[in-house]
Design an enzyme around this catalytic site. Structure first.
Site, PDB file in Angstrom:
ATOM      1  N   SER A  88       0.839  -1.194   0.000  1.00 31.62           N
ATOM      2  CA  SER A  88       0.000   0.000   0.000  1.00 31.62           C
ATOM      3  C   SER A  88       0.877   1.248   0.000  1.00 31.62           C
ATOM      4  CB  SER A  88      -0.941  -0.040   1.207  1.00 31.62           C
ATOM      5  OG  SER A  88      -1.922   0.966   1.115  1.00 31.62           O
ATOM      6  N   ASN A  89       0.342   2.386   0.383  1.00 27.61           N
ATOM      7  CA  ASN A  89       1.104   3.633   0.449  1.00 27.61           C
ATOM      8  C   ASN A  89       0.550   4.492   1.582  1.00 27.61           C
ATOM      9  OD1 ASN A  89      -1.027   5.529  -0.675  1.00 27.61           O
ATOM     10  ND2 ASN A  89      -0.875   4.045  -2.344  1.00 27.61           N
ATOM     11  N   HIS A  90       1.172   5.657   1.803  1.00 32.96           N
ATOM     12  CA  HIS A  90       0.853   6.479   2.969  1.00 32.96           C
ATOM     13  C   HIS A  90      -0.278   7.479   2.751  1.00 32.96           C
ATOM     14  CE1 HIS A  90       3.980   5.005   5.558  1.00 32.96           C
ATOM     15  NE2 HIS A  90       4.880   5.167   4.596  1.00 32.96           N
TER      16      HIS A  90
END
Ligand code: CTP
Ligand code: CA
Length: 222
Positions: free
Chosen positions: A33-35
Site C-alpha cells: 500500500s502507500n501512505h
C-alpha cells in the site's frame, strides 16, 4: 469562492470522488500500500456537498469519518475500486480521482500465510488498471478530473497525464515538498486544463478543496 457555495455552484450535479490508498494483498495477512491519508479526497467531498452536489466517495482504507451528506463506498484493492467506479458511473456527472491507487499488485495472492524461507525473495508484480483513464474513456459523458503527484517537472508531467488519460482537468501536486500533499494537513496545487491553468496558494486542505471545486464549476459552465 464563498459565492459559489452560497449559490450552490454544483446544485443538481452528481459527483463521485476516489480517495485514500488501495491495498494489494500478498496473502491473508499482508499487503502492499502507500501512505495516502485520504484527507484531500474527503475534503473535496465535503466541498462538493457544500456546493450542492450529490456526493459519493469511493474510498480505500482510511481513518476518517464520513463527511455529512456524503455517501462512502469502502473498497480495498485497485480492482475493487475500479468495479465500484464503473457501478457508480451511470449516475455521475463529475468524476474526481484523488485516490493514490497502487500502480502494481502482486502477481499471485497466496491463500495461506507465506512462510519465511530463503534469505532473498523476489516479488512479481503486475500493473493495475488505470481507473481515471478508464472513466475518461467510457461512453458515459462525465467531466473527469485527475490528480498528479510528482516530485519533479510537476507541471510538465501533469500536463502529460491530462492529455494521455484524456482528462478534462488535472490537479498538480508537488509531493517532494514535505509540508504539503500526501499525508499532511496543507496542500498547494496548480489546476490545469487544455487551454489554461491556475495556481492555488498553499492552504489547509479544505480551503484548497473549495478552490478546486470552484474551478470545476467554472470550467463546467463558464
Ligand atoms: N490513477 C488511477 N488509477 C491508477 C493509477 C492512477 O485512477 N491505477 C489516477 C490517480 O487517482 C490520479 C491520476 O491517475 O488521479 C494520476 O496518478 P499518478 O499516480 O500521479 O499517475 P500515474 O498515471 O500512476 O503515473 P506515475 O505514478 O508513474 O507518475
Ligand atoms: Ca501512480
Amino acid at each position: 469562492a464563498a459565492d459559489m457555495f452560497e449559490t450552490g455552484a454544483l446544485q443538481g450535479k452528481r459527483v463521485v470522488i476516489t480517495a485514500g490508498p488501495t491495498r494489494e494483498a500478498l496473502d491473508p495477512v499482508r499487503y502492499i500500500s502507500n501512505h495516502s491519508s485520504g484527507k484531500m479526497g474527503y475534503a473535496l467531498a465535503e466541498a462538493a456537498a457544500a456546493a450542492g452536489a450529490q456526493t459519493t466517495v469511493i474510498s480505500g482504507p482510511v481513518n476518517l469519518p464520513a463527511p455529512e451528506r456524503v455517501s462512502v463506498v469502502p473498497v480495498t484493492s485497485a480492482r475493487d475500486m475500479l468495479e465500484a467506479c464503473e457501478q457508480a458511473l451511470p449516475e455521475c456527472d463529475i468524476f474526481i480521482a484523488c485516490a493514490a491507487v497502487a500502480d502494481y499488485r502482486p502477481a499471485d495472492v497466496q491463500t495461506q500465510k507465506i512462510k519465511k524461507g530463503p534469505d532473498e525473495v523476489h516479488l512479481a508484480l503486475v500493473k493495475n488498471p488505470d481507473i481515471v483513464a478508464a472513466v475518461a474513456a467510457s461512453d458515459h459523458p462525465v467531466f473527469t478530473v485527475g490528480f498528479a503527484a510528482e516530485t519533479q517537472q510537476v507541471i510538465e508531467y501533469a500536463r502529460g497525464k491530462l492529455e494521455r488519460k484524456g482528462l478534462d482537468m488535472i490537479v498538480a501536486n508537488d509531493v517532494s515538498d514535505q509540508g504539503i500533499g500526501f499525508n499532511s494537513e496543507e496542500n498547494e496545487v496548480t489546476v490545469l486544463w487544455a487551454d489554461g491553468e491556475i495556481a492555488l496558494p498553499r492552504a489547509g486542505k479544505s480551503t484548497v478543496a473549495a478552490g478546486i471545486i470552484a474551478q470545476i464549476a467554472l470550467r463546467l459552465s463558464p
